[in-house]
Design a protein around this motif. Sequence first.
Motif, PDB file in Angstrom:
ATOM      1  N   SER A 134      27.064  70.891  56.791  1.00 57.27           N
ATOM      2  CA  SER A 134      28.316  70.431  56.022  1.00 57.27           C
ATOM      3  C   SER A 134      28.488  71.372  54.962  1.00 57.27           C
ATOM      4  CB  SER A 134      27.611  69.433  55.328  1.00 57.27           C
ATOM      5  OG  SER A 134      27.407  69.954  53.895  1.00 57.27           O
ATOM      6  N   GLU A 135      29.572  70.777  54.140  1.00 57.17           N
ATOM      7  CA  GLU A 135      30.866  71.487  53.001  1.00 57.17           C
ATOM      8  C   GLU A 135      29.542  71.951  51.771  1.00 57.17           C
ATOM      9  OE1 GLU A 135      34.056  69.113  52.228  1.00 57.17           O
ATOM     10  OE2 GLU A 135      35.005  70.870  54.167  1.00 57.17           O
ATOM     11  N   SER A 136      28.020  70.930  52.014  1.00 56.03           N
ATOM     12  CA  SER A 136      28.203  71.016  50.524  1.00 56.03           C
ATOM     13  C   SER A 136      26.626  72.256  50.318  1.00 56.03           C
ATOM     14  CB  SER A 136      26.093  69.439  50.357  1.00 56.03           C
ATOM     15  OG  SER A 136      25.740  69.419  49.658  1.00 56.03           O
ATOM     16  N   SER A 137      26.327  72.864  49.643  1.00 58.54           N
ATOM     17  CA  SER A 137      25.418  73.903  49.579  1.00 58.54           C
ATOM     18  C   SER A 137      23.738  72.671  49.125  1.00 58.54           C
ATOM     19  CB  SER A 137      26.177  74.427  47.898  1.00 58.54           C
ATOM     20  OG  SER A 137      25.481  73.406  46.930  1.00 58.54           O
ATOM     21  N   LEU A 138      23.955  71.762  49.256  1.00 52.18           N
ATOM     22  CA  LEU A 138      22.547  70.963  49.277  1.00 52.18           C
ATOM     23  C   LEU A 138      21.860  70.802  50.719  1.00 52.18           C
ATOM     24  CD1 LEU A 138      22.878  68.788  45.830  1.00 52.18           C
ATOM     25  CD2 LEU A 138      22.159  71.150  46.282  1.00 52.18           C
ATOM     26  N   ASP A 139      22.626  70.852  52.218  1.00 55.52           N
ATOM     27  CA  ASP A 139      22.208  71.182  53.102  1.00 55.52           C
ATOM     28  C   ASP A 139      22.256  72.519  53.768  1.00 55.52           C
ATOM     29  OD1 ASP A 139      22.674  68.595  53.351  1.00 55.52           O
ATOM     30  OD2 ASP A 139      24.427  68.336  53.496  1.00 55.52           O
ATOM     31  N   LEU A 140      21.248  72.882  54.361  1.00 52.95           N
ATOM     32  CA  LEU A 140      20.644  74.171  54.819  1.00 52.95           C
ATOM     33  C   LEU A 140      20.452  73.470  56.491  1.00 52.95           C
ATOM     34  CD1 LEU A 140      17.921  75.103  52.134  1.00 52.95           C
ATOM     35  CD2 LEU A 140      20.138  75.903  52.359  1.00 52.95           C
ATOM     36  N   LEU A 141      20.710  75.197  57.139  1.00 50.27           N
ATOM     37  CA  LEU A 141      20.193  75.276  58.516  1.00 50.27           C
ATOM     38  C   LEU A 141      19.699  76.119  58.918  1.00 50.27           C
ATOM     39  CD1 LEU A 141      21.229  73.814  61.320  1.00 50.27           C
ATOM     40  CD2 LEU A 141      22.288  76.050  60.770  1.00 50.27           C
ATOM     41  N   THR A 142      17.872  76.391  58.902  1.00 55.64           N
ATOM     42  CA  THR A 142      17.009  76.862  58.818  1.00 55.64           C
ATOM     43  C   THR A 142      16.952  77.420  60.154  1.00 55.64           C
ATOM     44  OG1 THR A 142      15.796  76.013  57.021  1.00 55.64           O
ATOM     45  CG2 THR A 142      14.878  77.548  58.421  1.00 55.64           C
ATOM     46  N   LEU A 143      16.826  78.752  60.530  1.00 51.89           N
ATOM     47  CA  LEU A 143      17.210  79.796  61.319  1.00 51.89           C
ATOM     48  C   LEU A 143      15.823  79.827  61.575  1.00 51.89           C
ATOM     49  CD1 LEU A 143      19.422  81.189  64.003  1.00 51.89           C
ATOM     50  CD2 LEU A 143      16.912  82.658  63.282  1.00 51.89           C
ATOM     51  N   ASP A 144      14.264  79.725  62.911  1.00 51.96           N
ATOM     52  CA  ASP A 144      13.506  80.539  61.678  1.00 51.96           C
ATOM     53  C   ASP A 144      12.856  81.539  63.909  1.00 51.96           C
ATOM     54  OD1 ASP A 144      11.820  80.144  59.813  1.00 51.96           O
ATOM     55  OD2 ASP A 144      12.079  77.909  60.996  1.00 51.96           O
ATOM     56  N   LEU A 145      12.415  82.708  63.293  1.00 55.71           N
ATOM     57  CA  LEU A 145      12.396  83.740  64.674  1.00 55.71           C
ATOM     58  C   LEU A 145      10.750  84.355  64.345  1.00 55.71           C
ATOM     59  CD1 LEU A 145      14.965  86.192  63.512  1.00 55.71           C
ATOM     60  CD2 LEU A 145      15.380  83.621  65.572  1.00 55.71           C
ATOM     61  N   LYS A 146      10.648  85.107  65.851  1.00 56.82           N
ATOM     62  CA  LYS A 146       9.284  84.562  65.879  1.00 56.82           C
ATOM     63  C   LYS A 146       8.907  85.761  66.619  1.00 56.82           C
ATOM     64  CE  LYS A 146       3.808  84.129  66.486  1.00 56.82           C
ATOM     65  NZ  LYS A 146       3.321  83.384  66.797  1.00 56.82           N
TER      66      LYS A 146
ATOM     67  N   GLY B 191      12.924  96.330  68.025  1.00 58.18           N
ATOM     68  CA  GLY B 191      11.612  96.287  67.673  1.00 58.18           C
ATOM     69  C   GLY B 191      11.662  94.542  67.533  1.00 58.18           C
ATOM     70  N   ASP B 192      10.628  94.556  67.209  1.00 56.91           N
ATOM     71  CA  ASP B 192      10.055  93.123  66.806  1.00 56.91           C
ATOM     72  C   ASP B 192      10.061  91.962  66.100  1.00 56.91           C
ATOM     73  OD1 ASP B 192       9.626  93.095  69.651  1.00 56.91           O
ATOM     74  OD2 ASP B 192       7.649  93.228  69.749  1.00 56.91           O
ATOM     75  N   ALA B 193      11.087  90.868  65.799  1.00 60.61           N
ATOM     76  CA  ALA B 193      10.929  90.569  64.385  1.00 60.61           C
ATOM     77  C   ALA B 193      10.893  89.417  64.234  1.00 60.61           C
ATOM     78  CB  ALA B 193      12.816  90.525  63.517  1.00 60.61           C
ATOM     79  N   SER B 194      10.455  89.120  62.723  1.00 59.56           N
ATOM     80  CA  SER B 194       9.653  87.630  62.512  1.00 59.56           C
ATOM     81  C   SER B 194      10.228  87.288  61.056  1.00 59.56           C
ATOM     82  CB  SER B 194       8.263  87.329  62.969  1.00 59.56           C
ATOM     83  OG  SER B 194       7.518  87.751  63.818  1.00 59.56           O
ATOM     84  N   GLY B 195      10.861  85.558  60.808  1.00 52.01           N
ATOM     85  CA  GLY B 195      11.229  85.735  59.492  1.00 52.01           C
ATOM     86  C   GLY B 195      12.285  84.212  59.780  1.00 52.01           C
ATOM     87  N   THR B 196      12.544  84.045  58.243  1.00 55.41           N
ATOM     88  CA  THR B 196      13.441  82.495  58.207  1.00 55.41           C
ATOM     89  C   THR B 196      14.721  83.315  57.624  1.00 55.41           C
ATOM     90  OG1 THR B 196      11.611  81.872  58.119  1.00 55.41           O
ATOM     91  CG2 THR B 196      13.772  80.473  57.396  1.00 55.41           C
ATOM     92  N   PHE B 197      16.208  82.875  58.253  1.00 59.19           N
ATOM     93  CA  PHE B 197      17.180  82.677  58.035  1.00 59.19           C
ATOM     94  C   PHE B 197      17.895  81.817  57.666  1.00 59.19           C
ATOM     95  CE2 PHE B 197      17.521  86.620  60.318  1.00 59.19           C
ATOM     96  CZ  PHE B 197      18.127  87.182  60.208  1.00 59.19           C
ATOM     97  N   HIS B 198      18.274  81.002  56.349  1.00 57.03           N
ATOM     98  CA  HIS B 198      19.108  80.241  55.379  1.00 57.03           C
ATOM     99  C   HIS B 198      20.473  79.708  55.899  1.00 57.03           C
ATOM    100  CE1 HIS B 198      14.957  78.627  55.447  1.00 57.03           C
ATOM    101  NE2 HIS B 198      14.604  79.980  53.210  1.00 57.03           N
ATOM    102  N   ALA B 199      21.427  79.088  56.066  1.00 54.07           N
ATOM    103  CA  ALA B 199      22.425  79.142  56.240  1.00 54.07           C
ATOM    104  C   ALA B 199      22.533  77.411  55.994  1.00 54.07           C
ATOM    105  CB  ALA B 199      23.128  79.237  57.382  1.00 54.07           C
ATOM    106  N   SER B 200      24.261  77.757  54.656  1.00 53.73           N
ATOM    107  CA  SER B 200      25.110  76.956  53.910  1.00 53.73           C
ATOM    108  C   SER B 200      26.314  76.740  53.925  1.00 53.73           C
ATOM    109  CB  SER B 200      23.789  76.406  53.121  1.00 53.73           C
ATOM    110  OG  SER B 200      24.146  77.115  51.505  1.00 53.73           O
ATOM    111  N   ARG B 201      27.388  75.882  53.154  1.00 55.41           N
ATOM    112  CA  ARG B 201      28.311  75.902  53.087  1.00 55.41           C
ATOM    113  C   ARG B 201      29.051  76.892  54.189  1.00 55.41           C
ATOM    114  NH1 ARG B 201      26.326  78.768  48.352  1.00 55.41           N
ATOM    115  NH2 ARG B 201      27.750  80.398  48.936  1.00 55.41           N
TER     116      ARG B 201
ATOM    117  N   PRO C  48      30.569  80.826  52.418  1.00 53.34           N
ATOM    118  CA  PRO C  48      29.346  80.239  54.011  1.00 53.34           C
ATOM    119  C   PRO C  48      27.807  81.316  53.230  1.00 53.34           C
ATOM    120  CG  PRO C  48      30.759  81.636  55.238  1.00 53.34           C
ATOM    121  CD  PRO C  48      32.025  82.042  54.063  1.00 53.34           C
ATOM    122  N   LEU C  49      27.474  80.601  52.996  1.00 54.71           N
ATOM    123  CA  LEU C  49      25.735  81.846  52.417  1.00 54.71           C
ATOM    124  C   LEU C  49      25.181  81.625  53.887  1.00 54.71           C
ATOM    125  CD1 LEU C  49      23.999  82.590  50.403  1.00 54.71           C
ATOM    126  CD2 LEU C  49      22.798  80.611  50.544  1.00 54.71           C
ATOM    127  N   LEU C  50      24.872  82.609  54.362  1.00 60.85           N
ATOM    128  CA  LEU C  50      23.988  83.370  55.367  1.00 60.85           C
ATOM    129  C   LEU C  50      23.057  84.370  54.936  1.00 60.85           C
ATOM    130  CD1 LEU C  50      23.002  82.752  58.272  1.00 60.85           C
ATOM    131  CD2 LEU C  50      24.671  84.205  58.454  1.00 60.85           C
TER     132      LEU C  50
END
Length: 346
Positions: A181-193, A213-223, A229-231
């Motif tokens: 959404s347009e709100s900074s309070l709403d987050l979209l989370t992408l998890d990799l393993k 390489g093999d990547a594991s971790g979390t991305f966060h996106a908002s706005r 936008p935040l990614l």
Amino acid sequence: RVNPTEELAKFFKLPVSVIYPLDLSGRVSRPSRMLAVTLDAPYLRQGNKLIENSRLKAVVDGNARLASLDFTTTAPTKNGPMTVVIDGDGTQNRLNTDISWKIDRARAYEGNLSASANFFRAAEDAGVATEVSLHRSELTFNDSTWTVNPATVTVMGKHIEVDGLNVHRSNQFVKIDGTVSESSLDLLTLDLKNFSLDYLFESLGIDKVMLGGDASGTFHASRLYTSSPLLETAGLNVKDISYNKTVMGDAVVRSAWDGERRAITLDADIDRLGHRATVQGAIFPLNDSLDITFNADHTPVGFMAPYMEAFASDISGYASGRARLWGNFKYIDLEGDVYADSLRLK
């Protein structure tokens, strides 16, 4: 019958031109409330690309409130000709779709994605909302088959909710959940393993900037609907990170989208048997360029081989010091032709 339209397409700057007569037929019956359309286009041209065997058939039955669509075409890609088949049917407020594709090449690139969409209004004065249900499907890239688990994506204007999107194989997965959404309070989370970066770059056809390489971790996106936008990921762990197929060690990568520069920033610490190297810089995906600085500490030098192949058939050993890589790794002209890269290493 539509005869070749190349001159017409050039004059009106149409995206596609007919270069071999195509046949179009259809019928409409008001009493039986039926509509049917069939199109057969053996050859179309888009820029310098030849599109072959395009066929479409659509039927609408007004009495039964049913509709169906069948479409197939074959188009060139940088990995080989790709055949796409779309089968769809719809009834009141519901659409079912199956999309399958296959690229004709030695390694398997194919898949089938199945989904249903329901359309509704949350309130009488609200716009139309869409709830997309993804069914279990399979996607194959570079001979690796990934399973798509059932998931739901709900779209209400500029508000999107993703619930349970999970694409996985063996001990690897990509999971997406959250709200856009347009709100900074709403987050979209992408998890990799254990996500293979090698497959990502090979699948994208970026062979001049080969990260692995093999990547594991979390991305966060908002706005994501805003101009800023935040990614970002605060720490992506990459086992056996490699550049140009040279393993440099295990890395912790911090990355973010820089909206002002329209770039993906990189800040990585690499550890190899107690030796610490760093990688800093940015990749500019919109103009296929990069600017990366390596601060090496007893680092394998094989990653420099592609930039020395004009005078060296092989390069090995270890080096400490600073190296900067910058320039374009792909250039495409207005006709769609791809030219050699202009990467420079100093």
